[in-house]
Design a protein around this motif. Sequence first.
Motif, short mmCIF file in Angstrom:
data_model
loop_
_atom_site.label_atom_id
_atom_site.label_comp_id
_atom_site.label_asym_id
_atom_site.label_seq_id
_atom_site.Cartn_x
_atom_site.Cartn_y
_atom_site.Cartn_z
N HIS A 167 -1.40 -11.74 -6.69
CA HIS A 167 -2.14 -11.32 -7.88
C HIS A 167 -1.82 -12.25 -9.05
O HIS A 167 -0.75 -12.87 -9.07
CB HIS A 167 -1.87 -9.84 -8.20
CG HIS A 167 -0.46 -9.56 -8.57
ND1 HIS A 167 0.55 -9.39 -7.64
CD2 HIS A 167 0.12 -9.43 -9.79
CE1 HIS A 167 1.68 -9.16 -8.29
NE2 HIS A 167 1.45 -9.17 -9.57
N PRO A 168 -2.74 -12.37 -10.00
CA PRO A 168 -2.62 -13.39 -11.04
C PRO A 168 -1.32 -13.35 -11.83
O PRO A 168 -0.86 -14.39 -12.29
CB PRO A 168 -3.81 -13.11 -11.96
CG PRO A 168 -4.79 -12.36 -11.12
CD PRO A 168 -4.01 -11.61 -10.11
N ASN A 169 -0.73 -12.20 -11.98
CA ASN A 169 0.45 -12.11 -12.85
C ASN A 169 1.77 -12.06 -12.07
O ASN A 169 2.77 -11.56 -12.56
CB ASN A 169 0.32 -10.88 -13.76
CG ASN A 169 1.11 -11.04 -15.04
OD1 ASN A 169 1.49 -12.16 -15.41
ND2 ASN A 169 1.40 -9.94 -15.70
N HIS A 170 1.76 -12.63 -10.86
CA HIS A 170 2.97 -12.50 -10.03
C HIS A 170 4.14 -13.31 -10.57
O HIS A 170 5.27 -13.14 -10.15
CB HIS A 170 2.68 -12.90 -8.58
CG HIS A 170 2.43 -14.36 -8.41
ND1 HIS A 170 1.18 -14.92 -8.48
CD2 HIS A 170 3.28 -15.40 -8.20
CE1 HIS A 170 1.28 -16.23 -8.33
NE2 HIS A 170 2.54 -16.54 -8.16
N VAL A 209 -0.98 -3.33 -3.78
CA VAL A 209 -1.96 -2.54 -3.03
C VAL A 209 -3.23 -3.37 -2.88
O VAL A 209 -3.76 -3.88 -3.88
CB VAL A 209 -2.30 -1.23 -3.78
CG1 VAL A 209 -3.25 -0.37 -2.95
CG2 VAL A 209 -1.04 -0.46 -4.13
N TRP A 210 -3.68 -3.52 -1.66
CA TRP A 210 -4.92 -4.27 -1.40
C TRP A 210 -5.96 -3.34 -0.82
O TRP A 210 -5.73 -2.70 0.20
CB TRP A 210 -4.65 -5.41 -0.41
CG TRP A 210 -3.92 -6.54 -1.04
CD1 TRP A 210 -2.58 -6.59 -1.33
CD2 TRP A 210 -4.48 -7.79 -1.47
NE1 TRP A 210 -2.27 -7.80 -1.92
CE2 TRP A 210 -3.42 -8.56 -2.01
CE3 TRP A 210 -5.76 -8.34 -1.45
CZ2 TRP A 210 -3.62 -9.84 -2.52
CZ3 TRP A 210 -5.95 -9.62 -1.95
CH2 TRP A 210 -4.88 -10.36 -2.50
N ALA A 270 0.57 -3.63 -8.58
CA ALA A 270 -0.49 -4.64 -8.64
C ALA A 270 -1.54 -4.31 -7.59
O ALA A 270 -1.23 -4.22 -6.41
CB ALA A 270 0.09 -6.03 -8.42
N VAL A 271 -2.76 -4.11 -8.06
CA VAL A 271 -3.82 -3.65 -7.17
C VAL A 271 -4.92 -4.69 -7.12
O VAL A 271 -5.33 -5.21 -8.17
CB VAL A 271 -4.40 -2.31 -7.69
CG1 VAL A 271 -5.49 -1.78 -6.77
CG2 VAL A 271 -3.30 -1.30 -7.89
N THR A 272 -5.39 -4.99 -5.92
CA THR A 272 -6.51 -5.92 -5.78
C THR A 272 -7.64 -5.18 -5.09
O THR A 272 -7.44 -4.60 -4.03
CB THR A 272 -6.09 -7.15 -4.96
OG1 THR A 272 -4.90 -7.70 -5.54
CG2 THR A 272 -7.18 -8.20 -4.96
N GLN A 273 -8.79 -5.18 -5.71
CA GLN A 273 -9.91 -4.39 -5.18
C GLN A 273 -11.08 -5.27 -4.76
O GLN A 273 -11.66 -5.98 -5.58
CB GLN A 273 -10.40 -3.41 -6.24
CG GLN A 273 -9.50 -2.20 -6.41
CD GLN A 273 -10.18 -1.14 -7.26
OE1 GLN A 273 -9.87 -1.01 -8.44
NE2 GLN A 273 -11.09 -0.37 -6.67
#
Lengths: 261, 444
Positions: free
Chosen positions: B138-141, B229-230, B256-259
Motif C-alpha cells: 500500500h502507498p504508505n508502507h 486487508v486485500w 491498510a485496506v486495498t479494494q
Amino acid sequence: MIVENAPTILSVKNLTSNVEGTQILKGLNLEIKAGEIHAIMGPNGSGKSTFSKILAGHPDYEVTGGEVIYKGENLLELEADDRATAGVFLAFQYPIEIPGVSNLDFLRVAYNSHRKARGLEELDTFDFEDLVEEKLDVVKMRAEFLNRSVNEGFSGGEKKRNEILQMALLEPTLSILDETDSGLDIDALKIVANGVNQLATEDNCTLMITHYQRLLDYIVPDFVHVMYDGRIITSGDKDLALKLEEQGYDWAIEEFATVGV
Amino acid sequence: MSPETITKQQVSSLTQLLNLREPLATEVTALKTLRDRSEAWVRELAIPTTRDEEWRFTDLSPLLNVEFNTAPSVDVKQSRIETCLLPEAPQSRLVFVNGAYTESLSDVRALPEGVWAGNVSALPPEKQEQLGDYLARHPNHGEVFTALNSASFTDLAIVWVPRGKIVETPLQLMFVASPTDKAMLTQPRCLVVAESNSSLTLVEEYIATTEGCPDSQGVAYFNNAVTEVWLHENADVNHVRLERDNGSAFHIGTTAVTQARDSRYRFHALTLGAQLSRHNIEVHQIGEGTTTTLNGLTLIGKTQTADTHSTVAYNYPNGTANQLHKCIVGDKAHAVFNGRIVVPQAAQMTNASQLNRNLLLSPKARVNTKPQLEIVADNVKCSHGATVSQLEADEVFYLQSRGLDKTTSENLLVDAFAAEILQEVPLESLRKAIAQCVACRVEL
Ligand SMILES: Nc1ncnc2c1ncn2[C@@H]1O[C@H](COP(=O)(O)OP(=O)(O)OP(=O)(O)O)[C@@H](O)[C@H]1O
Ligand SMILES: [Mg+2]
C-alpha cells in the motif's frame, strides 16, 4: 374543581430566586388544593417558566428565600428525580430532543422509575407496550412515534402531545403545564385539552401557564393569577382571564404599583 | 533540549527498537527480502515529534522514556482468555501470544474447506511465494512504524479466503499481550486476503492478560501492529478491530485496506485501551464501484491518549465512502481524529461523507479533530463535519424530571451516543460487552 376540605397539595410562600446573579422571583405566593385547576398568566419575562423549573428542580435556578411545601414536605430539598417520583410533573414549554434514545425506551424507564419508587415491580417490555398503547389514545398519538428518538423531528404540536402522553403514563399529583397550548392549532389544542381534562381528578391538581384565554375555554380554571416581575400581583376566578384578554395587563400592573409593596 | 538533541534521541530510540528484531520463523524468501529492505529504510528514519504534521497532537516522548525488550515466550492457559472468546465464533479463532502463533489456543475447525487461517506455515508453498505481492504494497508502507514492523515481524497471522468462498462463522483473531516484569515490544503482523466473490467477517482483537478490568494498568509494553486487508473483485469483508491493550501500554497500529472493483469493506474500530494509542486507517481503491464504511468508537478516560488518523484515497469512479467516528472522552483523556478523503479528477461520481462527533465527559477532557476533504473531481457528492460537545444539562434535567436518577440519565445519554456505532457491530456479544464498558466509564 373546588372540593370542600380538600388537602393542600402545594404551598409557596414568599419565594425568591436568582438566575445567574439576577433576581427573577421576588416573593411569590401560591396555594393549590387537591382537585383545583389554576392558571398563571403574565407578560413575557415575568418569571413563569422560572417558577415552573424551580418547582421541577432545575439545578440552574437558585432559591434565595421563602419556602415550597408539597404534600407537607419541603419540596426544595428533593432532587428533580425524587420530585418526579413524588408526583410533580412539568410539561415543558420547549420539550427537548434526545437523539439516539427511543421514545418507547424512555417512557418505559421513566414509568418503571415511578414503580420502583413505590416499591412495585417493574413492568417488562410487553406489559409496558400494552399500557402505553392504551395511553396513546388519550392524546390521539400514532404508535409509530414510540419508535422514534425522544422528540427528534417532532413538530411543535407533536412534542406537546408527547408531554401529555408522559403525564398520562406517570399520573402525577401536581401537573405544571408551561404554555402547553402555545403554537397548537385548534384541533391539536382540543386533543391536548381533552387529555388534560381526562387526567384531572379530585386527588390531583393542575397549574397551567398560558398567554391565551383560548386554552381556558377548554380547560376551565378554578383560579387565575397574574404574574408580573417575579410576583403574583392579582388573583381571581376565570373571569379575570376574560378581563385580561380584553384589557391587557396594564391595569393590573398599575393597580399593583399604587397599592405598593 | 535543543532540536538537535531531540532528533538524536528520536533516531537512537528507533534504532534500539529495530535492534530488538529476532530472526524470521520461516524460510520464505519474499518475507526475508521485505524485512531486509525495510530494515535499511528504517535506519534512515527517526521517531516522529509533534513538529511532524502527522503527529502534531500526539506526543510520543513517553515512548522514548521506556526501555523495551524482546517479547518473552509465555505459556498462556486457555482459562486466561476464556472470557474474551466470542460465542458467535466457536472453533473459529487464531491466537497469538506476545507475537507468537499459539496453536494450542487456536481452533479453526469451523472454517470451511479451502480457507487458510493460521501462521505462515498454514499456507501452501505457492501461496507463500505470493506474499510479496500483498505485504507492504500500500502507498504508505514507508511510514516509520509500519516499516519498523516490516523490518521486524517474525511470523504472520494469515487469513486467506479463496475465490467464491463464503465464510459464515466470524473469525476471531486474538493478539494477546502477556507482559512479564520487563517492558516488551511486540509487532504483530496480519494479512487478510479475500479473493474475488468471497465473504468474511473478521474480529481482530488486541488484549492483555491483565487481572480485573482489561483496561486497568499493568506492565507497560509496546504493541506495534500492522494489518493488511486485500479485497479482490466483488469481495465482502466485515471487519471489527478491538484495541484493549492494558492501561499502561503503547499501541501503534495500522490497518491498510486495498479494494478492487465492486468490493465492499465495512470496518468497526473500537479503541478502549492503552495509555497512548495511534490507529492509522488507510483505504486505497484499485478499481471502480467500491463501497467503504468506516465506523469508529473511541472510549477513553484517565490520562489516555487515543489518536485515529484515517485516509480514504480514491482513484476510480463510482465509489462510496461513509465514515462516522465517535469519541467519548472522560477524565483528563485526549482524543485526536484526523480524517482525509482524497478524491482526484479520475474519481468522478464519488459519494463520500465523513463525520466526527466527540462527547466530553469531564472539563479536563480534550479533543483535537480535523476532517480533511481533498477533492479535485467536480462531479461528486461529499460532506464532512465535526462536533465537540458535553452532556447537555437540559437533557439530563429533562430525563430527571421524568423520574430517572442522575446516573441513569447520564448513562442513557452516553449509551445513546455510542449506540449509533455499536448497533452496526455484527456480533451481539461484542455489542453488549462494549455497551457495558460505556456504562462503566460514565460512572467513573
Ligand atoms: N438560564 C437563564 N439565564 C439568564 N436569565 C434567565 C435564564 N432563564 C430565565 N432568565 C431570565 O429570567 C426572566 C424570566 O424568564 P422566564 O422564562 O421565567 O419568563 P416567562 O414568564 O416564562 O416568559 P415567557 O412568557 O416569554 O415564556 C427573563 O428575563 C429571562 O431572560
Ligand atoms: Mg415561559
